[in-house]
Motif scaffolding. Structure first.
Motif, PDB file in Angstrom:
ATOM      1  N   ASP A 593       0.839  -1.200   0.000  1.00 13.29           N
ATOM      2  CA  ASP A 593       0.000   0.000   0.000  1.00 13.29           C
ATOM      3  C   ASP A 593       0.874   1.250   0.000  1.00 13.29           C
ATOM      4  N   PRO A 594       0.605   2.227  -0.858  1.00 19.71           N
ATOM      5  CA  PRO A 594       1.413   3.461  -0.863  1.00 19.71           C
ATOM      6  C   PRO A 594       1.190   4.267   0.406  1.00 19.71           C
ATOM      7  N   PRO A 595       2.213   4.921   0.937  1.00 18.72           N
ATOM      8  CA  PRO A 595       2.062   5.700   2.172  1.00 18.72           C
ATOM      9  C   PRO A 595       1.041   6.816   2.056  1.00 18.72           C
ATOM     10  N   ILE A 596       0.936   7.416   0.858  1.00 21.13           N
ATOM     11  CA  ILE A 596       0.003   8.523   0.707  1.00 21.13           C
ATOM     12  C   ILE A 596      -1.443   8.069   0.896  1.00 21.13           C
ATOM     13  N   LYS A 597      -1.738   6.840   0.517  1.00 21.03           N
ATOM     14  CA  LYS A 597      -3.094   6.312   0.692  1.00 21.03           C
ATOM     15  C   LYS A 597      -3.444   6.213   2.172  1.00 21.03           C
ATOM     16  N   ARG A 598      -2.518   5.659   2.967  1.00 18.24           N
ATOM     17  CA  ARG A 598      -2.778   5.506   4.395  1.00 18.24           C
ATOM     18  C   ARG A 598      -2.835   6.859   5.085  1.00 18.24           C
ATOM     19  N   PHE A 599      -1.967   7.786   4.648  1.00 18.17           N
ATOM     20  CA  PHE A 599      -1.976   9.120   5.248  1.00 18.17           C
ATOM     21  C   PHE A 599      -3.268   9.852   4.925  1.00 18.17           C
ATOM     22  N   ALA A 600      -3.755   9.729   3.680  1.00 23.54           N
ATOM     23  CA  ALA A 600      -4.999  10.387   3.296  1.00 23.54           C
ATOM     24  C   ALA A 600      -6.195   9.833   4.062  1.00 23.54           C
ATOM     25  N   GLN A 601      -6.159   8.538   4.382  1.00 24.73           N
ATOM     26  CA  GLN A 601      -7.262   7.960   5.148  1.00 24.73           C
ATOM     27  C   GLN A 601      -7.360   8.570   6.544  1.00 24.73           C
ATOM     28  N   ARG A 602      -6.224   8.993   7.082  1.00 21.37           N
ATOM     29  CA  ARG A 602      -6.252   9.619   8.400  1.00 21.37           C
ATOM     30  C   ARG A 602      -6.971  10.965   8.365  1.00 21.37           C
ATOM     31  N   TYR A 603      -6.926  11.632   7.240  1.00 24.33           N
ATOM     32  CA  TYR A 603      -7.531  12.949   7.108  1.00 24.33           C
ATOM     33  C   TYR A 603      -8.778  12.906   6.222  1.00 24.33           C
ATOM     34  N   ASP A 615      -5.515  17.202  -4.447  1.00 23.12           N
ATOM     35  CA  ASP A 615      -4.071  17.107  -4.574  1.00 23.12           C
ATOM     36  C   ASP A 615      -3.618  15.978  -5.484  1.00 23.12           C
ATOM     37  N   VAL A 616      -4.435  14.968  -5.630  1.00 21.64           N
ATOM     38  CA  VAL A 616      -4.074  13.834  -6.486  1.00 21.64           C
ATOM     39  C   VAL A 616      -4.813  13.879  -7.820  1.00 21.64           C
ATOM     40  N   GLY A 617      -5.943  14.602  -7.874  1.00 25.00           N
ATOM     41  CA  GLY A 617      -6.681  14.742  -9.124  1.00 25.00           C
ATOM     42  C   GLY A 617      -7.833  13.786  -9.280  1.00 25.00           C
ATOM     43  N   ALA A 618      -8.299  13.195  -8.187  1.00 30.11           N
ATOM     44  CA  ALA A 618      -9.396  12.233  -8.294  1.00 30.11           C
ATOM     45  C   ALA A 618     -10.697  12.904  -8.710  1.00 30.11           C
ATOM     46  N   ALA A 619     -10.888  14.169  -8.318  1.00 30.17           N
ATOM     47  CA  ALA A 619     -12.124  14.864  -8.685  1.00 30.17           C
ATOM     48  C   ALA A 619     -12.229  15.035 -10.185  1.00 30.17           C
ATOM     49  N   MET A 620     -11.118  15.461 -10.817  1.00 33.00           N
ATOM     50  CA  MET A 620     -11.149  15.626 -12.263  1.00 33.00           C
ATOM     51  C   MET A 620     -11.294  14.278 -12.958  1.00 33.00           C
ATOM     52  N   SER A 621     -10.624  13.259 -12.417  1.00 31.61           N
ATOM     53  CA  SER A 621     -10.765  11.924 -13.007  1.00 31.61           C
ATOM     54  C   SER A 621     -12.214  11.458 -12.946  1.00 31.61           C
ATOM     55  N   LYS A 622     -12.860  11.721 -11.817  1.00 36.83           N
ATOM     56  CA  LYS A 622     -14.265  11.340 -11.679  1.00 36.83           C
ATOM     57  C   LYS A 622     -15.138  12.090 -12.664  1.00 36.83           C
TER      58      LYS A 622
END
Length: 807
Positions: A593-603, A615-622
């Motif tokens: 698992d990438p660290p950014i995924k686990r860190f984002a889950q905390r927030y 910050d990663v662009g998931a909104a535009m991808s969606k």
């Protein structure tokens, strides 16, 4: 009563199988035992009833027919054959009359009532003794009345029962003919006879009978004959009801064309061998065709309930009751139809009849959850708690027997297949495939589902106990449930939550969860629910203990569901050090698992993940995926034909591409939309242009004509392209003449047509010169409807065909 069956030797020769031979040579008693367990075997029934008929013994005839009617009650041909056996001799007429009395009121069969009328007339015409005193059916028949009056009352009785059936037209015709043949000597008798016949015609011609038109013609002839002066008035008064009946008959033909089996003639036989349809209801498998058949039945029943004949309430209830009776004979093993009948009877205030219907439905479908739960609900509402307990226990017993049988087959089959590998060297591959296919049917998933359904009944039983008799009753039921053979984890969770919400002692719930962990600790869903319960109680210590105990066991060491659930709890309510320690442990369990995924889950909170979105662009991808799906839906809607086909297949699209490239250079296309083709095939393909909401209204005219006329689509799509073209040019035309000139007025039909077209912004086709288009419309020659199709290169002929069909 004789069935034409082949001799045993013929059966063996023709069927040619050991199993068939065993069935043919089986005795009457053995067949009876076999059919008790396998009532759906129609061939076995045929042979069983043939054995009884060939014996000529009244005891065997009665036993065979009683057994058949036990499994398939109200089956007309069996009832007729059963009665017919006892009409072979006047000495046994009393037995036939007993059967008439038993069947007539409960069987909605035109055939049976016709058979009954034939019997009445036969008995009276031959001056046999009719036991009127014991033959009271619908009303009391006066033993001192004349023979003709007795026949008239029999007709009235039959019509009261099945007169609303569309197939009862022959009974109505016979009845009217019987009334017309009644002698009348005095003026009063003539007038009374006329009024009686008129009432019969009036009743018959308001029903959508198969021969309603013939009856109406006979009625008109009757009125003009007996009362020429007032015939027009009588006919005019009855005409609206007759028109409703004929209209209803057309709709009835459409609704019931695939519902009812062909009517059988009233002959004394069982299972006519030449009849090419099934004669008994089938056990449902709920495949697509059967679900569609149920849907057609439901639609027909709803149509009948809508009162299309505008009957009064009493007549409507009589008609719908008859319809439901017939439906339940044909659809005996479909609980949904029984529930519809029960619901309708309840709504009309016939609670006793509704309850009787529900009981009959459970008798036909003893393992039905729908019918048993409806019956329990009815009894609980009536405060008949003792009967509710009996119903629950009976249902649980039936379900447990089904589970035992299925589990026995699932356990035995693997050994059987193993033996076929090890000991039966000569077994064919077909036999092995059949065994494996059977194993796939009886798999663990089916058993799991049935265990859950079995547990559902226990949960409903516990709910009833708490509602009706208190918490102590629900605890007693739970005590019996957890000691049973098949105990799902849902039973423990339901009992625990019931204790928590309905009992003053909340610690009982935790003890029940712990009790469930003894037998269901390997069920991940149960563990998650137990963990969720402890967290909801703010019992952090026990929740942490449960988590540590679970993730240390092999089945859940790498369970993302349990780790994820606990991490969300720690992120929300734990300390930063606790969260960091948990993340370190998760890095060891899930190293990829990438660290950014686990860190984002905390927030993250609920579904809001700002890091992923911004910050990663998931909104535009969606958003891009949504736009792509929208375009795909628009493409499919353009490519769909009028009859509902979704799109052209690949081979057809390739052929369309070639045809479209030829069509683009045709004279008419060049004249109307001159311009070079834009290179867009790589994006969308030539076969299916997409509607795009972002397309501006003022496209240049240098567009490809493919898609505008729908040459590359189905025939039904041509008007979609052309409709958009019309709106496009309408807007351009109005812009051109808008400088001080009067806007042209369209005819109302064309205006209404234009108003139904899509918005101009959705148009993505060629743009034509309005003047040239109007000139073409003025000079077009509309072809006949029988025209032959023009070859595709002649684009002008095809375009004229399209333009000539505009309303």
């Amino acid at each position: 009563m004789k069935v034409q069956v082949k001799d045993d030797k013929d059966d063996v020769a023709n069927q040619g199988g050991n199993d068939d031979y065993a069935l043919v040579s089986t005795s009457f008693d053995s067949l009876s035992d076999y059919l008790q367990e396998n009532p759906a075997d129609e061939d076995a029934w045929r042979k069983f009833l043939a054995r009884a008929e060939d014996s000529g013994e009244a005891e065997k005839i009665s036993a065979a027919c009683e057994l058949f009617l036990k499994h398939y009650p109200n089956t007309p041909f069996a009832q007729i054959a059963y009665i017919g056996f006892f009409l072979n001799s006047p000495k046994t007429f009393s037995k036939a009359e007993d059967l008439f009395r038993r069947f007539l009121k409960v069987s909605p069969s035109v055939e049976l009532l016709s058979f009954y009328l034939t019997y009445i007339r036969r008995v009276l015409s031959n001056k046999f003794t009719l036991n009127i005193a014991n033959f009271t059916l619908c009303r009391r028949i006066d033993t001192n009345s004349s023979t003709r009056d007795t026949v008239r009352q029999a007709y009235e009785f039959a019509l009261d029962l099945v007169g609303q059936d569309r197939h009862s037209g022959d009974i109505w015709s016979d009845y009217i003919s019987f009334l017309d043949a009644t002698p009348a000597s005095s003026t009063w008798e003539v007038q009374h006879k006329t009024d009686t016949i008129r009432r019969a015609y009036s009743r018959a011609t308001q029903i959508p009978l198969d021969n309603v038109e013939t009856l109406w013609n006979d009625y008109e002839h009757f009125e003009r004959k007996v009362s020429p002066g007032t015939a027009a008035k009588f006919i005019s008064d009855l005409s609206p009801a007759y028109n409703r009946a004929t209209a209803a008959l057309c709709e009835l033909n459409r609704q019931t064309s695939h519902l009812f089996q062909p009517a059988l003639s009233a002959k004394s036989h069982l299972f006519p061998p030449a009849l090419p349809v099934r004669l008994v209801p089938i056990l449902p498998r709920f495949i697509l065709s059967e679900r569609q058949h149920v849907g057609r039945w439901k639609a027909y029943l709803k149509w009948e309930e809508s009162n299309p004949l505008m009957m009064d309430n009493l007549q409507l209830q009589s008609r719908i009751s008859l319809v439901y009776q017939k439906a339940l004979v044909v659809m005996r093993f479909f609980p949904e139809i029984w529930f519809m009948a029960y619901t309708w009877m309840n709504l009309t205030g016939k609670q006793e009849k509704a309850l009787a219907t529900l009981k009959s439905g459970i008798e036909a479908n003893p393992a039905s959850f729908l019918l048993n739960f409806a019956y329990i609900d009815f009894l609980e509402n009536k405060k008949e708690f003792e009967t509710v307990h009996k119903t629950f226990n009976r249902l649980l017993e039936i379900l447990q027997k089904n589970l035992d049988r299925l589990q026995a087959e699932a356990v035995a089959l693997p050994d059987d297949v193993h033996e076929s590998h090890g000991t039966e060297a000569g077994s064919s591959s077909e036999e092995l495939q059949a065994r494996l296919f059977r194993m796939n049917i009886i798999d663990s998933e089916e058993l799991k589902d049935m265990v859950k359904e079995y547990g559902l009944v226990w949960i409903m039983y516990m709910r009833f106990g708490r509602r009706a008799e208190g918490v102590q009753s629900s605890r007693a039921i739970f005590g019996k449930a957890r000691k049973g053979k098949y105990v799902s984890w849902e039973i423990f969770e339901a009992a625990a939550l019931m204790e928590f919400h309905c009992s003053a002692d909340t610690t009982v719930a935790a003890r029940i969860f712990e009790l469930g962990m003894n037998t269901h600790s390997r069920e991940e869903d149960f563990v998650l629910r137990y963990l969720s319960f402890l967290i909801s109680q703010n019992d952090r210590s026990n929740a942490r203990t449960l988590f540590e105990r679970i993730v240390s066991t092999p089945p859940f060491e790498q369970s993302r569901s349990i780790w994820g659930y606990w991490s969300r709890y720690v992120y929300q309510y734990g300390t930063l050090d606790t969260a960091r320690d948990l993340e370190k442990r998760m890095m060891e369990v899930f190293p990829h698992d990438p660290p950014i995924k686990r860190f984002a889950q905390r927030y993250t909170y609920l579904a809001t993940d700002a890091i992923a979105s911004r910050d990663v662009g998931a909104a535009m991808s969606k958003k891009e995926s949504q736009i792509a799906r929208q375009k795909e839906r628009e493409k499919e809607s353009l490519g769909a034909s009028v009859n509902g086909d979704r799109a052209l297949d690949v081979s057809k699209r390739q052929a369309v591409d070639k045809l479209a490239s030829k069509t683009a250079s045709s004279p008419l296309v060049t004249e109307l939309g001159s311009g070079k083709r834009r290179g867009r095939d790589g994006d969308h393909g030539a076969g299916n242009k997409r509607q795009r909401t972002s397309s501006p209204a003022g496209r240049n005219s240098g567009r490809s004509t493919e898609g505008g006329f729908g040459m590359d689509r189905g025939r039904g799509e041509r008007w979609k392209g052309f409709s958009s073209l019309e709106v496009k040019n309408k807007d351009r035309c109005q812009e051109t003449i808008g400088n001080g000139k009067k806007t042209p007025q369209f005819p109302s039909t064309l205006s209404r047509f234009i108003g139904q077209l899509p918005a101009p912004s959705t148009f993505d086709g060629p743009v034509f010169n309005p003047d040239d288009m109007m000139k073409l419309l003025r000079t077009v020659v509309i072809p006949s409807t029988s025209r032959a199709k023009s070859p595709l290169p002649h684009g002008k002929s095809r375009l004229l065909n399209n333009l000539g069909s505009i309303p």
